[in-house]
Design a protein around this motif. Structure first.
Motif, short mmCIF file in Angstrom:
data_model
loop_
_atom_site.label_atom_id
_atom_site.label_comp_id
_atom_site.label_asym_id
_atom_site.label_seq_id
_atom_site.Cartn_x
_atom_site.Cartn_y
_atom_site.Cartn_z
N UNK A 78 0.84 -1.20 0.00
CA UNK A 78 0.00 0.00 0.00
C UNK A 78 0.88 1.25 0.00
N UNK A 79 1.51 1.44 -1.13
CA UNK A 79 2.40 2.59 -1.33
C UNK A 79 1.56 3.85 -1.44
N UNK A 80 1.97 4.89 -0.82
CA UNK A 80 1.27 6.17 -0.81
C UNK A 80 -0.14 6.02 -0.24
N UNK A 81 -0.34 5.01 0.60
CA UNK A 81 -1.61 4.85 1.30
C UNK A 81 -2.69 4.14 0.51
N UNK A 82 -2.39 3.69 -0.70
CA UNK A 82 -3.39 2.95 -1.50
C UNK A 82 -2.77 1.69 -2.07
N UNK A 83 -3.61 0.72 -2.37
CA UNK A 83 -3.14 -0.51 -2.99
C UNK A 83 -2.87 -0.30 -4.46
#
Length: 87
Positions: A78-83
């Motif tokens: 979950x890079x940058x807070x998203x999958x």
């Protein structure tokens, strides 16, 4: 790539020949662990090429500055807070 950080993460990168200038720096770097994101089936031809290239980087290191390569499922990161999967 001469950093105090003990590891380096690669996400969304194919490790293609056009990035050799970066990959050469990774091979000469000082960090001990390289995490490489793989998206999809690990046995696919593209992923096998990526994995082979990453292992080649490790093979360029000597025993004193050995590089441990770890592959991870990019879809679960979950890079940058998203999958990575489409929403």
């Amino acid at each position: 790539m001469k950093t105090a950080s003990p590891c380096f993460f690669i996400f969304g990168q194919s490790l293609a020949a056009n990035d050799d200038h970066i990959l050469n720096r990774i091979a000469r770097g000082k960090f001990r662990k390289l995490y490489v994101g793989i998206y999809g089936e690990p046995t696919s031809a593209d992923n096998q090429r990526i994995m082979n290239r990453a292992n080649e980087l490790a093979a360029q290191r000597n025993e004193k500055s050995a590089l441990d390569v770890v592959f991870y499922d990019a879809a679960t990161a979950h890079v940058w807070g998203v999958g990575f999967e489409a929403e």
